[in-house]
Design an enzyme around this catalytic site. Structure first.
Site, PDB file in Angstrom:
ATOM      1  CE  LYS A   1      -2.740  -2.723  -0.610  1.00  8.55           C
ATOM      2  NZ  LYS A   1      -3.601  -2.633  -1.764  1.00  8.55           N
TER       3      LYS A   1
ATOM      4  CD  GLU B   1      -7.520   2.988  -0.795  1.00  2.00           C
ATOM      5  OE1 GLU B   1      -7.671   3.174  -2.019  1.00  2.00           O
ATOM      6  OE2 GLU B   1      -6.552   2.346  -0.328  1.00  2.00           O
TER       7      GLU B   1
ATOM      8  CB  SER C   1      -0.914   0.020   1.227  1.00  2.00           C
ATOM      9  OG  SER C   1      -1.725   1.181   1.218  1.00  2.00           O
TER      10      SER C   1
ATOM     11  CG  HIS D   1      -5.142  -1.111   3.418  1.00  2.00           C
ATOM     12  ND1 HIS D   1      -5.280  -0.584   2.139  1.00  2.00           N
ATOM     13  CD2 HIS D   1      -4.311  -0.253   4.073  1.00  2.00           C
ATOM     14  CE1 HIS D   1      -4.579   0.525   2.045  1.00  2.00           C
ATOM     15  NE2 HIS D   1      -3.983   0.745   3.202  1.00  2.00           N
ATOM     16  CG  ASN D   2      -7.034  -2.042  -1.151  1.00  2.00           C
ATOM     17  OD1 ASN D   2      -6.137  -1.649  -0.399  1.00  2.00           O
ATOM     18  ND2 ASN D   2      -6.802  -2.392  -2.388  1.00  2.00           N
TER      19      ASN D   2
END
Length: 477
Positions: free
Chosen positions: A189, A196, A135, A192-193
C-alpha cells in the site's frame, strides 16, 4: 445505537474507529449481510451514523469491553484509527480483552516495520494481527475498495469471507488477495501511494505544459483529457482530473481549479517509499521527484520572490511544437506512467525478496485494477507481463512495454525539450526519462565516479577487463 440493548457474541465483524473511512467500511460490511459491531471513543459519532444511515445490521457502543463481548469468536476486528502511536495504544487496550485465535486488522496507512513488530507481539500472545492497505478513498471504502492484507495465512482465512465481500470487483476478479506475511500488505500500500504521487504529478505537469505552452483553458484541457481517457491512457486519476477541470467556482464562475492555491500537502507514504528505496538500493526517481515537487510547492512565498530575480525564458513555441504538443504530451504521459509503475513494482519485488514475503506482482496488478486510486488500463498488460514472467527484472524490458516505450520515446523527448526551453518545470517527466535512459545504457559514467572515490578515499574499483579478479586500488597521483 444504545449500548444497553446490544446482545453478546452475535456480531460477526467489528470496526473500531468511526471516522470517515471506518464508518464507510463498517457500512459496506453491513451491506453485505454481516452483523457489524461498531466502536468509537466518541459514541455520538455512532449515533450520527445510525441517524443518517439507520443500518439494521450495525450496532455500536462507546465501551471497548462491551464492543469485544458483542463479537462472535474467533473475533474479527478492523481497527481504523490514526497511524502511529494510536494503533499501539488501541492494541494494548484490546489485547487483554481478546482470546487466542482472535484477529485484529489495522486498516490504516501504517509504517510496515511497525506492522512487522505488532504482528510479532500479537503472535506471542496467541493473537492474530493483519496489516491491511485500503485504497479507494471514502467512495471506495463505502462501495468497494482495493484491499491489500498482509499477515498470517490462517488469519487471512478467517477474514477472507468479509474482505472478499466488500472488495471492489473488476473484470480480473475481486480486488483483494493475501499479499504475504507480516508487513507485506502495508508495504504494498505504501508503494501504491508512492506511485500515486508520481502519477498525480505527471498529470499536473501535462496540465501545466499545455496550459502555459498553448494557452489552453481548463475546459479545453478537460475535453482533451476526456478523449485520452477513452484510449490506453484511461485511468481513475485522469478521470478525476477531468472532473476537477470542469468544476466551476460558485463565487466567481471561473474554473474552481484556478482558484486553488498551488501548495500541495502530503501524509507521509510518499516519503516512506523514497526512504525505503534508499535502504534497499532500488531507484525510484519518479516518486522522489514527485515528492520534491510537493515540497517545492510549499515554498510559495519564496517562489514568488524568486520569480522577480530569476525571470523565465522569453521563448515562443515553434509551428511544429504548436501542431504536435498535445500528441507529444499524450505519449509522454503514458510512457512516463509505465516507467513509474515499473519503479514501484521493482521496489515491491526487492522488498519481497528481502523479507521473504513471496509477493505476486501479477496479483498486485490484478487487485489494483478496480477500487484503488491508481487503477488504470495499463495494469492489464502489466499483469500479463508478470504472469508470463514472475521474476521479470523490470517492466520496461517486457515484451508488452519495451516496443511501446521505444515508439513513444521520441514524443516524450520532444515534450521534455519543449518544456525545458520554455522554462516550465517537468520534474517527473524528466526523472522518468533519465531513469529509462540510464536503465537502457550499457555504459554509464560511473567508471569516473568510482575512479574518483578511489583517488581521494582509496575505495577501490574493479577493472573492466577482468572484473572477476575483485577490487583493486591504484595510486592516482
Amino acid at each position: 445505537m444504545s449500548s444497553a440493548a446490544n446482545p453478546q457474541g452475535v456480531f460477526q465483524f467489528g470496526v473500531a474507529g468511526m471516522g470517515v473511512m471506518g464508518a464507510s467500511l463498517a457500512l459496506n460490511v453491513a451491506d453485505r449481510g454481516f452483523k457489524v459491531a461498531a466502536w468509537d471513543r466518541h459514541p455520538e459519532k455512532i449515533d450520527a451514523i445510525h441517524a443518517k444511515h439507520g443500518h439494521p445490521e450495525m450496532k455500536g457502543t462507546g465501551s471497548l469491553a462491551e464492543f469485544v463481548t458483542m463479537l462472535e469468536r474467533p473475533r474479527r476486528i478492523l481497527l481504523m484509527v490514526t497511524a502511529g502511536a494510536p494503533v499501539d495504544q488501541m492494541m494494548d487496550q484490546l489485547a487483554p480483552l481478546l482470546a487466542p485465535g482472535d484477529v485484529l486488522i489495522d486498516g490504516g496507512n501504517s509504517w510496515f516495520h511497525d506492522t512487522q513488530r505488532r504482528e510479532k507481539a500479537y503472535r506471542e500472545k496467541g493473537l492474530h494481527f493483519i496489516g491491511m492497505g485500503v485504497s479507494g478513498g471514502e467512495e471506495g471504502a463505502r462501495h468497494g475498495p482495493s484491499l491489500m492484507p498482509g499477515g498470517p495465512a490462517e488469519a487471512y482465512a478467517l477474514i477472507r469471507p468479509v474482505v472478499e465481500a466488500i472488495a471492489a470487483r473488476a473484470e480480473s476478479g475481486l480486488c483483494v488477495t493475501h499479499v504475504g506475511p507480516d508487513g507485506a500488505g502495508h508495504f504494498v500500500k505504501m508503494v501504491h501511494n508512492g506511485i500515486e504521487y508520481a502519477d498525480m504529478q505527471l498529470l499536473a505537469e501535462t496540465y501545466d505544459v499545455l496550459r502555459r505552452g498553448l494557452g489552453l483553458s481548463a475546459d479545453a484541457l478537460a475535453d482533451i483529457f476526456a478523449k485520452w481517457n477513452e484510449g490506453i491512457a484511461e485511468s481513475f486519476l485522469l478521470e478525476t482530473t477531468i472532473k476537477v477541470l470542469r468544476k466551476k467556482d460558485p463565487e466567481t464562475g471561473k474554473p474552481l481549479v484556478d482558484m486553488v492555491l498551488d501548495k500541495a500537502g502530503q501524509k507521509g507514504t510518499g516519503k516512506w517509499t523514497v526512504q525505503v528505496s534508499l535502504d534497499l538500493g532500488i531507484p525510484v526517481p519518479s516518486i522522489a521527484a514527485a515528492l520534491d515537487a510537493r515540497n517545492l510547492s510549499a515554498m510559495k512565498e519564496e517562489r514568488v520572490a524568486a520569480s522577480s530575480k530569476l525571470p523565465a525564458p522569453q521563448m515562443a513555441l515553434t509551428d511544429e511544437e504548436k501542431a504536435n504538443l498535445i500528441a507529444w504530451a499524450h505519449d509522454a504521459l503514458y510512457a512516463a506512467r509505465v516507467v513509474t509503475y515499473a519503479q514501484g513494482m521493482r521496489l515491491i519485488q526487492a522488498a519481497s525478496k528481502e523479507y521473504n514475503w513471496s509477493v505476486s506482482l501479477a496479483e498486485m496488478a490484478r487487485i489494483w485494477r478496480g477500487g484503488c486510486i491508481i487503477r488504470a488500463k495499463l495494469l492489464t498488460p502489466l499483469r500479463e507481463a508478470f504472469t508470463r514472467q514472475p521474476d521479470l527484472p523490470n517492466l520496461v524490458v517486457s515484451d508488452d512495454f519495451a516496443p511501446v516505450l521505444t515508439r513513444m520515446a521520441p514524443a516524450w523527448r520532444r515534450l521534455v525539450g519543449t518544456a525545458v526551453r520554455l522554462g516550465i518545470p517537468v520534474p517527473v517527466f524528466s526523472a522518468s526519462l533519465a531513469y529509462l535512459d540510464s536503465y537502457r545504457s550499457p555504459e554509464l559514467p560511473q567508471n569516473l565516479t568510482q575512479a574518483q572515490r578511489d583517488a581521494f578515499g582509496a575505495h577501490t574499483y574493479q577493472r573492466r577487463d577482468r572484473p572477476e579478479a575483485g577490487f583493486v586500488h591504484s595510486d592516482w597521483s
